[in-house]
Design a protein around this motif. Structure first.
Motif: not given
Length: 188
Positions: A4-23
């Protein structure tokens, strides 16, 4: 998953943050910045509203999740970005639970929350347990339990840190009870 354009996530944890956000689909349009910091006192992560947006309407508020760059485990220091994915997802899911809690509050209530969090151990316990409960209600129990197991049994963290986790957060048994209650309600 899409970013989402609303979320700023460092590349190092992007996959993990996206999984958490999907919940948390209700946070899809909520501005959240995930940010590494050199050190956070007494914590590995911290969710908070952007101070300048505290008095904005709830739908226009911005949040940040601060992530300590490293944690001390026994006599070693580990970079947070190298923590196993499942554990990182659980930690982030817990912090997103805090943001869910903050969204239910107006600006003055958020200021009061911050003051009480700093002043009262009882209030810290209530807030941390609420964040865990939000994560469980959003189907994150697998990750929350993995994070708890890591902290309590595998990480070699200091006894003081482990005691803090046991004191302020839901136990694995309490998490399973919440899962049972959630599943019973959804079956009804």
């Amino acid at each position: 998953m899409t970013l989402s354009a609303q979320h700023t996530i460092p590349k190092e944890i992007e996959n993990e943050a996206l999984v958490a956000l999907s919940h948390y689909p209700e946070l899809k349009d909520t501005p959240i910045e995930f940010k590494f910091k050199p050190n956070i006192k007494k914590s590995t992560m911290q969710a908070q509203p952007e101070f300048t947006s505290v008095f904005n309407s709830k739908k226009n508020r911005r949040y940040k999740i601060l992530i300590s760059e490293q944690i001390k485990i026994a006599d070693s220091t580990y970079y947070t970005k190298n923590i196993p994915a499942e554990i990182m997802i659980g930690w982030l899911g817990h912090e997103l639970g805090h943001i869910m809690d903050y969204q239910n509050r107006n600006g003055l209530n958020l200021i009061g929350f911050g003051i009480q969090y700093l002043a009262s151990k009882r209030y810290i316990k209530e807030a941390e347990r609420r964040a865990d409960a939000f994560a469980v209600r959003h189907g994150m129990e697998k990750y929350i339990l993995a994070t708890k197991e890591f902290i309590l049994e595998k990480a070699g963290l200091s006894e003081k840190y482990i005691d803090r986790i046991k004191k302020f957060y839901l136990s694995p048994e309490e998490i399973m009870k919440l899962v049972e209650e959630r599943d019973t309600i959804s079956e009804a």
